[in-house]
Design a protein around this motif. Structure first.
Motif, PDB file in Angstrom:
ATOM      1  N   GLU A  89      18.159   5.816 -54.334  1.00 35.39           N
ATOM      2  CA  GLU A  89      18.183   6.870 -53.321  1.00 35.39           C
ATOM      3  C   GLU A  89      16.938   7.747 -53.408  1.00 35.39           C
ATOM      4  O   GLU A  89      16.356   8.128 -52.382  1.00 35.39           O
ATOM      5  N   ASP A  90      16.500   8.056 -54.635  1.00 31.48           N
ATOM      6  CA  ASP A  90      15.308   8.893 -54.816  1.00 31.48           C
ATOM      7  C   ASP A  90      14.059   8.204 -54.276  1.00 31.48           C
ATOM      8  O   ASP A  90      13.213   8.839 -53.621  1.00 31.48           O
ATOM      9  N   VAL A  91      13.936   6.901 -54.536  1.00 31.55           N
ATOM     10  CA  VAL A  91      12.773   6.162 -54.036  1.00 31.55           C
ATOM     11  C   VAL A  91      12.766   6.128 -52.516  1.00 31.55           C
ATOM     12  O   VAL A  91      11.720   6.309 -51.877  1.00 31.55           O
ATOM     13  N   LEU A  92      13.941   5.910 -51.908  1.00 30.92           N
ATOM     14  CA  LEU A  92      14.031   5.895 -50.443  1.00 30.92           C
ATOM     15  C   LEU A  92      13.608   7.240 -49.870  1.00 30.92           C
ATOM     16  O   LEU A  92      12.847   7.306 -48.887  1.00 30.92           O
ATOM     17  N   ASN A  93      14.081   8.334 -50.469  1.00 26.63           N
ATOM     18  CA  ASN A  93      13.712   9.665 -49.997  1.00 26.63           C
ATOM     19  C   ASN A  93      12.207   9.909 -50.130  1.00 26.63           C
ATOM     20  O   ASN A  93      11.582  10.515 -49.240  1.00 26.63           O
ATOM     21  N   LEU A  94      11.614   9.435 -51.216  1.00 24.35           N
ATOM     22  CA  LEU A  94      10.173   9.609 -51.411  1.00 24.35           C
ATOM     23  C   LEU A  94       9.376   8.822 -50.372  1.00 24.35           C
ATOM     24  O   LEU A  94       8.362   9.300 -49.861  1.00 24.35           O
ATOM     25  N   VAL A  95       9.824   7.616 -50.075  1.00 20.15           N
ATOM     26  CA  VAL A  95       9.139   6.796 -49.063  1.00 20.15           C
ATOM     27  C   VAL A  95       9.205   7.474 -47.703  1.00 20.15           C
ATOM     28  O   VAL A  95       8.205   7.532 -46.965  1.00 20.15           O
ATOM     29  N   LEU A  96      10.383   7.984 -47.359  1.00 16.60           N
ATOM     30  CA  LEU A  96      10.546   8.675 -46.068  1.00 16.60           C
ATOM     31  C   LEU A  96       9.694   9.941 -46.016  1.00 16.60           C
ATOM     32  O   LEU A  96       9.059  10.240 -44.994  1.00 16.60           O
ATOM     33  N   ALA A  97       9.678  10.688 -47.132  1.00 14.47           N
ATOM     34  CA  ALA A  97       8.886  11.915 -47.177  1.00 14.47           C
ATOM     35  C   ALA A  97       7.403  11.613 -47.045  1.00 14.47           C
ATOM     36  O   ALA A  97       6.667  12.321 -46.340  1.00 14.47           O
ATOM     37  N   LYS A  98       6.963  10.568 -47.702  1.00 12.33           N
ATOM     38  CA  LYS A  98       5.550  10.187 -47.616  1.00 12.33           C
ATOM     39  C   LYS A  98       5.176   9.804 -46.189  1.00 12.33           C
ATOM     40  O   LYS A  98       4.117  10.187 -45.681  1.00 12.33           O
ATOM     41  N   GLY A  99       6.048   9.054 -45.527  1.00  9.23           N
ATOM     42  CA  GLY A  99       5.793   8.672 -44.138  1.00  9.23           C
ATOM     43  C   GLY A  99       5.747   9.878 -43.215  1.00  9.23           C
ATOM     44  O   GLY A  99       4.895   9.964 -42.314  1.00  9.23           O
ATOM     45  N   TYR A 100       6.667  10.817 -43.440  1.00  7.54           N
ATOM     46  CA  TYR A 100       6.700  12.025 -42.606  1.00  7.54           C
ATOM     47  C   TYR A 100       5.427  12.855 -42.793  1.00  7.54           C
ATOM     48  O   TYR A 100       4.825  13.323 -41.826  1.00  7.54           O
ATOM     49  N   LEU A 101       5.001  13.021 -44.058  1.00 16.34           N
ATOM     50  CA  LEU A 101       3.792  13.800 -44.326  1.00 16.34           C
ATOM     51  C   LEU A 101       2.550  13.124 -43.758  1.00 16.34           C
ATOM     52  O   LEU A 101       1.621  13.806 -43.305  1.00 16.34           O
ATOM     53  N   SER A 102       2.522  11.810 -43.763  1.00 14.75           N
ATOM     54  CA  SER A 102       1.386  11.087 -43.174  1.00 14.75           C
ATOM     55  C   SER A 102       1.256  11.411 -41.691  1.00 14.75           C
ATOM     56  O   SER A 102       0.155  11.677 -41.187  1.00 14.75           O
ATOM     57  N   LYS A 103       2.375  11.393 -40.992  1.00 14.36           N
ATOM     58  CA  LYS A 103       2.363  11.739 -39.571  1.00 14.36           C
ATOM     59  C   LYS A 103       1.981  13.199 -39.368  1.00 14.36           C
ATOM     60  O   LYS A 103       1.236  13.552 -38.442  1.00 14.36           O
ATOM     61  N   LEU A 104       2.509  14.051 -40.250  1.00 10.48           N
ATOM     62  CA  LEU A 104       2.256  15.486 -40.125  1.00 10.48           C
ATOM     63  C   LEU A 104       0.765  15.792 -40.260  1.00 10.48           C
ATOM     64  O   LEU A 104       0.204  16.603 -39.500  1.00 10.48           O
ATOM     65  N   LEU A 105       0.095  15.149 -41.199  1.00  8.08           N
ATOM     66  CA  LEU A 105      -1.320  15.425 -41.457  1.00  8.08           C
ATOM     67  C   LEU A 105      -2.248  14.767 -40.433  1.00  8.08           C
ATOM     68  O   LEU A 105      -3.452  14.981 -40.463  1.00  8.08           O
ATOM     69  N   GLU A 106      -1.669  13.968 -39.552  1.00  7.08           N
ATOM     70  CA  GLU A 106      -2.460  13.430 -38.442  1.00  7.08           C
ATOM     71  C   GLU A 106      -2.639  14.466 -37.334  1.00  7.08           C
ATOM     72  O   GLU A 106      -3.480  14.286 -36.443  1.00  7.08           O
ATOM     73  N   ASN A 107      -1.863  15.548 -37.410  1.00  2.39           N
ATOM     74  CA  ASN A 107      -1.939  16.621 -36.416  1.00  2.39           C
ATOM     75  C   ASN A 107      -3.010  17.628 -36.852  1.00  2.39           C
ATOM     76  O   ASN A 107      -2.875  18.290 -37.886  1.00  2.39           O
ATOM     77  N   GLU A 108      -4.077  17.742 -36.088  1.00  4.53           N
ATOM     78  CA  GLU A 108      -5.194  18.623 -36.449  1.00  4.53           C
ATOM     79  C   GLU A 108      -4.767  20.079 -36.535  1.00  4.53           C
ATOM     80  O   GLU A 108      -5.263  20.832 -37.382  1.00  4.53           O
ATOM     81  N   HIS A 109      -3.867  20.511 -35.653  1.00  5.85           N
ATOM     82  CA  HIS A 109      -3.423  21.913 -35.652  1.00  5.85           C
ATOM     83  C   HIS A 109      -2.673  22.251 -36.943  1.00  5.85           C
ATOM     84  O   HIS A 109      -2.865  23.320 -37.528  1.00  5.85           O
ATOM     85  N   VAL A 110      -1.831  21.313 -37.397  1.00  5.78           N
ATOM     86  CA  VAL A 110      -1.077  21.533 -38.626  1.00  5.78           C
ATOM     87  C   VAL A 110      -2.014  21.608 -39.823  1.00  5.78           C
ATOM     88  O   VAL A 110      -1.899  22.478 -40.694  1.00  5.78           O
ATOM     89  N   VAL A 111      -2.986  20.692 -39.870  1.00  7.91           N
ATOM     90  CA  VAL A 111      -3.938  20.671 -40.979  1.00  7.91           C
ATOM     91  C   VAL A 111      -4.755  21.959 -41.011  1.00  7.91           C
ATOM     92  O   VAL A 111      -4.989  22.539 -42.084  1.00  7.91           O
ATOM     93  N   ARG A 112      -5.196  22.423 -39.832  1.00  7.93           N
ATOM     94  CA  ARG A 112      -5.993  23.637 -39.767  1.00  7.93           C
ATOM     95  C   ARG A 112      -5.185  24.842 -40.233  1.00  7.93           C
ATOM     96  O   ARG A 112      -5.678  25.701 -40.975  1.00  7.93           O
ATOM     97  N   TYR A 113      -3.912  24.896 -39.818  1.00  7.19           N
ATOM     98  CA  TYR A 113      -3.055  26.005 -40.225  1.00  7.19           C
ATOM     99  C   TYR A 113      -2.839  26.015 -41.735  1.00  7.19           C
ATOM    100  O   TYR A 113      -2.956  27.053 -42.398  1.00  7.19           O
ATOM    101  N   LEU A 114      -2.529  24.843 -42.294  1.00  2.84           N
ATOM    102  CA  LEU A 114      -2.300  24.763 -43.732  1.00  2.84           C
ATOM    103  C   LEU A 114      -3.568  25.084 -44.510  1.00  2.84           C
ATOM    104  O   LEU A 114      -3.516  25.728 -45.567  1.00  2.84           O
ATOM    105  N   HIS A 115      -4.718  24.629 -44.005  1.00  2.00           N
ATOM    106  CA  HIS A 115      -5.982  24.884 -44.686  1.00  2.00           C
ATOM    107  C   HIS A 115      -6.286  26.385 -44.734  1.00  2.00           C
ATOM    108  O   HIS A 115      -6.834  26.896 -45.722  1.00  2.00           O
ATOM    109  N   THR A 116      -5.881  27.097 -43.695  1.00  2.00           N
ATOM    110  CA  THR A 116      -6.155  28.537 -43.606  1.00  2.00           C
ATOM    111  C   THR A 116      -5.159  29.365 -44.411  1.00  2.00           C
ATOM    112  O   THR A 116      -5.547  30.288 -45.141  1.00  2.00           O
ATOM    113  N   HIS A 117      -3.882  29.025 -44.285  1.00  4.87           N
ATOM    114  CA  HIS A 117      -2.836  29.876 -44.858  1.00  4.87           C
ATOM    115  C   HIS A 117      -2.225  29.321 -46.150  1.00  4.87           C
ATOM    116  O   HIS A 117      -1.742  30.103 -46.983  1.00  4.87           O
TER     117      HIS A 117
END
Length: 293
Positions: A246-274
């Motif tokens: 279960e832990d490995v499955l959750n990590l795989v899903l989390a990694k996939g979600y973060l990959s998509k999240l960091l493809e968004n320039e606005h999200v990356v810019r916000y995180l880089h600033t704050h």
């Protein structure tokens, strides 16, 4: 459906050694390795078992390029062989099946030795062919004596010292299972680790509980402490084992979600600033190739 062409002529042909050219230089020091001594002893005792693999003959010179079996060729020439059985590759490539074969596991080697003995090969002849002492052949022959079926199944694809089974057979089957699972999960099948686990084994889980456990430099109080700590470690191991999938499955899903999240320039810019620290951690997770790291 058309039949696929085979990569080798199925029957070995006898080829003169002076018509075979090595495709690479013999590594420095190869003449003194244990592997070469075993090959020399085996060929000298029972002959060449595995044919050489060579390419098709050159039309101009009639020479064959050796694809697999450089050490065997070296030994054959040293023993004054004039020819040798060879598989001839029909493709112009240096790939051979041996390049993708894993080394023989210790349990597989045990089965091969036992099968040879059952067919009438003497232990002395086996020792000579394998370039090892007869006592070591006997250890390999009796490798699985006293081990439970579950332990044998876990170890069937592993490589380990023949002395490991001598330690494990001092424990009862349930304890054997616990120790082998711990050793495999820790990627440590050493005899020293097994002896430490034996020292931490309660007497009720030993085959001969009346025989005192002895190890130089360790007091009875230290042994008792090791038993308690090992019991706690086994409990933690079982707990991790239950949640691992279960832990490995959750990590795989989390990694996939973060990959998509960091493809968004606005999200990356916000995180880089704050939240630059959070961004660094997210990027580290996304760039992780294996979950074993």
């Amino acid at each position: 459906m058309p039949q696929l062409p085979i990569g080798f002529i199925p029957e070995p042909l006898s080829i003169a050694l002076d018509r075979i050219l090595p495709s690479r230089k013999t590594p420095q020091g190869a003449l003194y390795t244990r592997k070469l001594k075993q090959i020399r002893s085996s060929i000298d005792t029972v002959g060449l078992i595995e044919p050489l693999t060579i390419g098709k003959a050159d039309k101009a010179t009639g020479q064959h390029v050796l694809l697999d079996g450089h050490l065997r060729l070296l030994v054959l020439r040293e023993l004054n062989y004039q020819d040798a059985p060879c598989f001839i590759a029909t493709d112009d490539e240096t790939y051979t099946y041996n390049n993708r074969i894993n080394r023989l596991s210790t349990v597989q080697e045990h089965h091969m030795i036992r099968r040879a003995v059952e067919r009438g090969v003497s232990k002395e002849r086996l020792a000579l062919a394998l370039n090892m002492d007869v006592s070591y052949v006997l250890k390999k022959l009796n490798l699985l004596d006293g081990l439970c079926a579950e332990v044998i199944n876990i170890l069937k694809d592993q490589q380990f010292s023949v002395n490991l089974s001598q330690v494990l057979r001092k424990m009862k089957p349930i304890r054997q299972m616990e120790c082998v699972e711990l050793m495999v999960s820790a990627n440590n099948l050493s005899v020293g680790y097994a002896k430490a686990l034996l020292m931490a084994t309660p007497e009720r889980l030993l085959v001969e509980p009346n025989r005192a456990k002895k190890m130089n430099g360790i007091t009875p109080e230290q042994i008792a402490k090791m038993e308690r700590e090992m019991s706690n470690l086994l409990g933690q191991y079982k707990l991790v084992e239950q949640n691992y999938g279960e832990d490995v499955l959750n990590l795989v899903l989390a990694k996939g979600y973060l990959s998509k999240l960091l493809e968004n320039e606005h999200v990356v810019r916000y995180l880089h600033t704050h939240h630059p620290g959070v961004l660094v951690e997210f990027e580290n997770i996304v760039q992780t190739v294996s979950l074993d790291k």
